[in-house]
Design a protein around this motif. Sequence first.
Motif, PDB file in Angstrom:
ATOM      1  N   SER A 114      40.364 -34.076 -41.076  1.00 47.61           N
ATOM      2  CA  SER A 114      40.486 -35.484 -40.668  1.00 47.61           C
ATOM      3  C   SER A 114      40.231 -35.583 -39.166  1.00 47.61           C
ATOM      4  CB  SER A 114      41.890 -36.007 -40.995  1.00 47.61           C
ATOM      5  OG  SER A 114      42.873 -35.161 -40.421  1.00 47.61           O
ATOM      6  N   PRO A 115      38.953 -35.707 -38.777  1.00 46.15           N
ATOM      7  CA  PRO A 115      38.608 -35.688 -37.359  1.00 46.15           C
ATOM      8  C   PRO A 115      39.281 -36.779 -36.539  1.00 46.15           C
ATOM      9  CG  PRO A 115      36.740 -36.395 -38.697  1.00 46.15           C
ATOM     10  CD  PRO A 115      37.768 -35.858 -39.627  1.00 46.15           C
ATOM     11  N   ILE A 116      39.196 -38.018 -37.005  1.00 49.57           N
ATOM     12  CA  ILE A 116      39.846 -39.132 -36.310  1.00 49.57           C
ATOM     13  C   ILE A 116      40.655 -39.933 -37.318  1.00 49.57           C
ATOM     14  CG2 ILE A 116      39.485 -41.321 -35.084  1.00 49.57           C
ATOM     15  CD1 ILE A 116      38.970 -38.944 -33.331  1.00 49.57           C
ATOM     16  N   ARG A 117      41.887 -40.222 -36.962  1.00 53.47           N
ATOM     17  CA  ARG A 117      42.757 -41.027 -37.830  1.00 53.47           C
ATOM     18  C   ARG A 117      42.572 -42.494 -37.430  1.00 53.47           C
ATOM     19  NH1 ARG A 117      48.819 -39.656 -36.963  1.00 53.47           N
ATOM     20  NH2 ARG A 117      48.232 -40.536 -34.952  1.00 53.47           N
ATOM     21  N   PHE A 118      41.789 -43.204 -38.205  1.00 55.49           N
ATOM     22  CA  PHE A 118      41.501 -44.600 -37.879  1.00 55.49           C
ATOM     23  C   PHE A 118      42.652 -45.500 -38.327  1.00 55.49           C
ATOM     24  CE2 PHE A 118      37.197 -42.783 -38.031  1.00 55.49           C
ATOM     25  CZ  PHE A 118      36.706 -43.236 -36.816  1.00 55.49           C
ATOM     26  N   ALA A 119      42.847 -46.593 -37.584  1.00 56.89           N
ATOM     27  CA  ALA A 119      43.884 -47.563 -37.905  1.00 56.89           C
ATOM     28  C   ALA A 119      43.587 -48.212 -39.257  1.00 56.89           C
ATOM     29  CB  ALA A 119      43.952 -48.629 -36.823  1.00 56.89           C
ATOM     30  N   LYS A 120      44.641 -48.509 -40.015  1.00 60.44           N
ATOM     31  CA  LYS A 120      44.452 -49.150 -41.320  1.00 60.44           C
ATOM     32  C   LYS A 120      43.920 -50.563 -41.166  1.00 60.44           C
ATOM     33  CE  LYS A 120      47.998 -46.395 -43.650  1.00 60.44           C
ATOM     34  NZ  LYS A 120      49.310 -46.412 -44.364  1.00 60.44           N
ATOM     35  N   THR A 124      41.157 -49.076 -33.547  1.00 56.73           N
ATOM     36  CA  THR A 124      41.720 -47.733 -33.391  1.00 56.73           C
ATOM     37  C   THR A 124      41.730 -47.388 -31.906  1.00 56.73           C
ATOM     38  OG1 THR A 124      40.931 -46.999 -35.556  1.00 56.73           O
ATOM     39  CG2 THR A 124      41.401 -45.282 -33.924  1.00 56.73           C
ATOM     40  N   ILE A 125      42.885 -46.981 -31.387  1.00 60.20           N
ATOM     41  CA  ILE A 125      43.015 -46.665 -29.968  1.00 60.20           C
ATOM     42  C   ILE A 125      43.127 -45.149 -29.799  1.00 60.20           C
ATOM     43  CG2 ILE A 125      44.219 -47.197 -27.824  1.00 60.20           C
ATOM     44  CD1 ILE A 125      43.115 -49.655 -29.416  1.00 60.20           C
ATOM     45  N   ILE A 126      42.243 -44.605 -28.983  1.00 61.99           N
ATOM     46  CA  ILE A 126      42.215 -43.159 -28.732  1.00 61.99           C
ATOM     47  C   ILE A 126      42.460 -42.928 -27.246  1.00 61.99           C
ATOM     48  CG2 ILE A 126      40.840 -41.047 -28.832  1.00 61.99           C
ATOM     49  CD1 ILE A 126      39.178 -42.428 -31.045  1.00 61.99           C
ATOM     50  N   MET A 127      43.459 -42.145 -26.943  1.00 60.15           N
ATOM     51  CA  MET A 127      43.773 -41.798 -25.553  1.00 60.15           C
ATOM     52  C   MET A 127      43.347 -40.356 -25.315  1.00 60.15           C
ATOM     53  SD  MET A 127      47.554 -42.203 -23.899  1.00 60.15           S
ATOM     54  CE  MET A 127      48.101 -41.166 -22.552  1.00 60.15           C
ATOM     55  N   VAL A 208      36.913 -49.551 -31.920  1.00 62.10           N
ATOM     56  CA  VAL A 208      37.531 -48.382 -31.285  1.00 62.10           C
ATOM     57  C   VAL A 208      37.630 -48.594 -29.779  1.00 62.10           C
ATOM     58  CG1 VAL A 208      37.394 -45.891 -30.867  1.00 62.10           C
ATOM     59  CG2 VAL A 208      36.586 -46.828 -33.048  1.00 62.10           C
ATOM     60  N   CYS A 209      38.776 -48.239 -29.219  1.00 68.09           N
ATOM     61  CA  CYS A 209      38.956 -48.222 -27.768  1.00 68.09           C
ATOM     62  C   CYS A 209      39.312 -46.799 -27.357  1.00 68.09           C
ATOM     63  CB  CYS A 209      40.058 -49.183 -27.342  1.00 68.09           C
ATOM     64  SG  CYS A 209      40.365 -49.207 -25.559  1.00 68.09           S
ATOM     65  N   ILE A 210      38.538 -46.230 -26.442  1.00 66.98           N
ATOM     66  CA  ILE A 210      38.806 -44.876 -25.939  1.00 66.98           C
ATOM     67  C   ILE A 210      39.256 -45.003 -24.491  1.00 66.98           C
ATOM     68  CG2 ILE A 210      37.903 -42.555 -25.580  1.00 66.98           C
ATOM     69  CD1 ILE A 210      35.686 -43.208 -27.589  1.00 66.98           C
ATOM     70  N   VAL A 211      40.466 -44.563 -24.201  1.00 64.38           N
ATOM     71  CA  VAL A 211      41.057 -44.705 -22.869  1.00 64.38           C
ATOM     72  C   VAL A 211      41.059 -43.370 -22.143  1.00 64.38           C
ATOM     73  CG1 VAL A 211      43.114 -45.372 -21.571  1.00 64.38           C
ATOM     74  CG2 VAL A 211      42.520 -46.601 -23.678  1.00 64.38           C
ATOM     75  N   ASP A 212      40.372 -43.318 -21.005  1.00 63.54           N
ATOM     76  CA  ASP A 212      40.386 -42.129 -20.153  1.00 63.54           C
ATOM     77  C   ASP A 212      41.670 -42.130 -19.333  1.00 63.54           C
ATOM     78  OD1 ASP A 212      39.627 -39.855 -18.804  1.00 63.54           O
ATOM     79  OD2 ASP A 212      38.205 -40.863 -17.462  1.00 63.54           O
ATOM     80  N   THR A 213      42.113 -40.953 -18.917  1.00 64.14           N
ATOM     81  CA  THR A 213      43.281 -40.849 -18.024  1.00 64.14           C
ATOM     82  C   THR A 213      42.927 -39.880 -16.902  1.00 64.14           C
ATOM     83  OG1 THR A 213      44.250 -39.001 -19.273  1.00 64.14           O
ATOM     84  CG2 THR A 213      44.905 -41.239 -19.910  1.00 64.14           C
ATOM     85  N   HIS A 243      46.479 -44.284 -31.746  1.00 65.20           N
ATOM     86  CA  HIS A 243      46.396 -43.630 -33.051  1.00 65.20           C
ATOM     87  C   HIS A 243      46.035 -42.154 -32.921  1.00 65.20           C
ATOM     88  CE1 HIS A 243      45.661 -47.966 -33.592  1.00 65.20           C
ATOM     89  NE2 HIS A 243      46.450 -47.810 -34.620  1.00 65.20           N
ATOM     90  N   GLU A 244      45.342 -41.832 -31.838  1.00 67.93           N
ATOM     91  CA  GLU A 244      45.033 -40.433 -31.523  1.00 67.93           C
ATOM     92  C   GLU A 244      45.268 -40.207 -30.035  1.00 67.93           C
ATOM     93  OE1 GLU A 244      44.259 -37.973 -33.459  1.00 67.93           O
ATOM     94  OE2 GLU A 244      43.234 -38.731 -35.246  1.00 67.93           O
TER      95      GLU A 244
END
Length: 332
Positions: A114-120, A124-127, A208-213, A243-244
């Motif tokens: 399961s590479p990415i767990r997408f929101a139901k 989907t928010i990925i940090m 999908v939103c990918i948040v850099d830190t 979600h990830e």
Amino acid sequence: MWLTSTFGFRYSVILTSVIQIMGFFDKFRSGLKKTANILKTDVRDLFKSEGRLIDDAFLDEMRAILFKTDMGYDGVEKIVEEVATKMRGRVVTLEEVVATWKTKLTELMSQDDSPIRFAKSGPTIIMVCGVNGAGKTTSIAKLAHLLKSQGKSIVLGAGDTFRAAAVEQLTIWSKRLGVNLVTGEQGAHPASVAYRAVEECIATGAEVCIVDTAGRLQTQKNLMAELTKIQQSIRKLIPEAPHEVLLVLDATTGQNGISQASNFTEAVDCTGIILAKLDGTAKGGVVVAIKQQVGLPVKYVGVGEQPEDWALFNPVEFVNALFAEIDGTSPD
């Protein structure tokens, strides 16, 4: 006509899957070439004659070879124990020993596919987090490229507000990939940028939103606490997010990646690992050590600088590529 059409569609899907698997295997083989070459040389030195008696001397030599790949104590000892249990006192061939190694390694590396767990529902928010220089920004670009190729709409959040170069790099990638980017003033609190990025994702209907830190050492407690604040900010908009939480580790650091993974996981409950720069190291076995000691799934590996230099982690393909220089394995 219907049967012909259906058969043609199924054939096309199967053919696409085969090509994709071969592509992933080739990327693994390319990325693991340095590690595989060390194994090839050392393992063949173990078998200078037709066969070899499995005794304590052999097991010690084998143990030393496996340690060179940075598999870690736990992984190496489990492989040695497997060979000792099945073969001690016998004269065996290289092929028999390598087959046993591969079977045990595949077992040790097993994980849910399961590479990415997408929101139901909703975005989907990925940090994404990691230490300085681990390859976070490039990994984010590769992940965005992959998800966009799957038809997903993407918003990126440039949460590394302390390094202008990081924002510039992400800006270049966002334009190249054709995805939206949310930035903040230099020095602004990263949590505010994360909040606005998620807000933009919701407002535009992006998937999908990918948040850099900001890159940080795992020993910098104030910066590690900042990651928690970023999560809290995101949860004001989507309570179950992120979600990830993906931790980017530099494969060239070898065993140092284990302490990084442990400390980051304590701070923000990481859900998986991206192993970057696998092509730049002869210590590709560190994946085994991470799995054994940290327990986080390895989601993806980076094997180059371009967006397509990226592979979904698959234990069977990984193990086959690791020994491809010895037994000439091709993708299953």
